[in-house]
Scaffold this motif. Sequence first.
Motif, PDB file in Angstrom:
ATOM      1  N   ASN A 160       5.394   4.801  11.113  1.00 30.82           N
ATOM      2  CA  ASN A 160       5.243   6.403  11.120  1.00 30.82           C
ATOM      3  C   ASN A 160       4.965   6.547   9.707  1.00 30.82           C
ATOM      4  O   ASN A 160       4.673   7.892   8.881  1.00 30.82           O
ATOM      5  CB  ASN A 160       6.157   7.479  12.101  1.00 30.82           C
ATOM      6  N   GLU A 161       5.475   5.680   8.171  1.00 30.58           N
ATOM      7  CA  GLU A 161       5.236   6.102   6.999  1.00 30.58           C
ATOM      8  C   GLU A 161       4.288   5.703   6.514  1.00 30.58           C
ATOM      9  O   GLU A 161       3.670   6.298   5.010  1.00 30.58           O
ATOM     10  CB  GLU A 161       6.716   5.215   6.327  1.00 30.58           C
ATOM     11  N   TRP A 162       3.479   5.039   7.177  1.00 31.01           N
ATOM     12  CA  TRP A 162       2.798   4.684   6.765  1.00 31.01           C
ATOM     13  C   TRP A 162       1.722   5.698   5.723  1.00 31.01           C
ATOM     14  O   TRP A 162       0.767   5.583   4.720  1.00 31.01           O
ATOM     15  CB  TRP A 162       1.642   3.848   7.200  1.00 31.01           C
ATOM     16  N   PRO A 163       1.067   6.496   6.616  1.00 28.21           N
ATOM     17  CA  PRO A 163      -0.041   7.690   5.824  1.00 28.21           C
ATOM     18  C   PRO A 163       0.721   7.916   4.646  1.00 28.21           C
ATOM     19  O   PRO A 163       0.102   8.260   3.095  1.00 28.21           O
ATOM     20  CB  PRO A 163       0.130   8.800   6.802  1.00 28.21           C
ATOM     21  N   GLU A 164       2.272   8.120   4.721  1.00 24.56           N
ATOM     22  CA  GLU A 164       2.539   8.478   3.079  1.00 24.56           C
ATOM     23  C   GLU A 164       2.508   7.680   1.773  1.00 24.56           C
ATOM     24  O   GLU A 164       2.212   8.298   0.976  1.00 24.56           O
ATOM     25  CB  GLU A 164       4.313   9.357   3.301  1.00 24.56           C
ATOM     26  N   LEU A 165       2.836   6.439   2.273  1.00 24.32           N
ATOM     27  CA  LEU A 165       3.002   5.436   1.816  1.00 24.32           C
ATOM     28  C   LEU A 165       1.532   5.492   0.974  1.00 24.32           C
ATOM     29  O   LEU A 165       0.960   5.480   0.216  1.00 24.32           O
ATOM     30  CB  LEU A 165       3.357   4.257   2.193  1.00 24.32           C
ATOM     31  N   ILE A 166       0.247   5.641   1.485  1.00 21.28           N
ATOM     32  CA  ILE A 166      -1.266   5.522   1.207  1.00 21.28           C
ATOM     33  C   ILE A 166      -1.175   6.479   0.349  1.00 21.28           C
ATOM     34  O   ILE A 166      -1.505   6.644  -0.674  1.00 21.28           O
ATOM     35  CB  ILE A 166      -2.222   5.568   2.563  1.00 21.28           C
ATOM     36  N   SER A 167      -0.658   7.582   0.407  1.00 20.22           N
ATOM     37  CA  SER A 167      -0.935   9.475  -0.127  1.00 20.22           C
ATOM     38  C   SER A 167      -0.298   8.939  -1.876  1.00 20.22           C
ATOM     39  O   SER A 167      -0.483   8.782  -2.418  1.00 20.22           O
ATOM     40  CB  SER A 167      -0.920   9.972   0.363  1.00 20.22           C
TER      41      SER A 167
END
Length: 268
Positions: A255-262
Motif C-alpha cells: 500500500n506504500e508503493w503509490p507514495e514511493l512512486i510519487s
Amino acid sequence: MTEQFNINQFNCSISGKGQTLIWAHGSTGCIQSEDAIGLYAWHRFPKKLQLIRYDAVGHGLSSAGKCVEDYLWPELANDMISVATHCKATSELILGGQSMGSATSLYAALKHPGMVKGLILMNPPNAWHSRAAQVDEYHKMAKAARIFGGKGLAKISAKHWDKLLPNWLINGHEHSVLGMLDGLKQMTSQTLDQLFRAAALNDLPNKQLLSGLTMPTLILAWHGDKTHPVETAIELHQTLPNSTLHIADSVDEVNEWPELISEFCFRL
C-alpha cells in the motif's frame, strides 16, 4: 482531470502537468484492470506530475497486433516511445510499468537513453535462467488460449489465484483482486495465442547492456510470486548502478508503493 484519447491504435489517458511518467501495465492487463485492482491508486497521483497511461497492443481498448512479433518486448518499447512522441513528451521522461510494462521500459531506455530521466520497475518478470525454465508453460498457455479464449482463461485463473499472486496479498485485497482479470476477459483467442507465444521468446536484456543504464531506478517487488520472482528484482538491483529496491512482505508495504512512486518522480 483525466483525458482519454486514441493515438493511432492505442487507447491512452493523460492527467496532470509537470514531470512526465509514462506507465505501461502488465501482460493481459489494461488501464481498466489496473483501476479495478486498486493497488496503484492512480486517482491519488499528484496533479503536479503528468501521468500518461496506455493500453498495450492487443490489450484493453487498443487494436490487436497482427503477429507474434508485435508482442515482443523490444517492439512494445517502440510503442511506448511512439506514445511519448505523440504526446510531445520526448525528453526527461520517467518510464515505468508492471511486469511486462517494466520490461518494456527497460528496452525503451536502452533504445533512447537520452530521453529517459528515471525508471520504475514494478514486479519485474521472470528473466534469464528462470525464464528459460518457463518456456514450456508459456506454450501450454498459448494452447489453452486457443481453446478457451479470454473469458475461459479468466474463469480458470479465478480458481487458481495462488499461482498468480502471493497468498498474503490475495487475503488482504480479496474484494479487489478479481479486477486483475478484467483485461483478460476482453482478449480474443488469437491475441492471447500470439501474446503467450511471444512470452516464450521474450526475455530481459542481457546484464552487460543493462549495466550501462545509469539513470535513477526504483524497483518494487514482493515475495511469494513465481511469475515475478524476487530473485529477478534483486539481480536487476545488482546490475543497474543507480537503483533502489523495495521488497514487500505484507499488504501494508504494498500500500506504500503509490507514495514511493510519487516521491521518486518528485525527486527527479
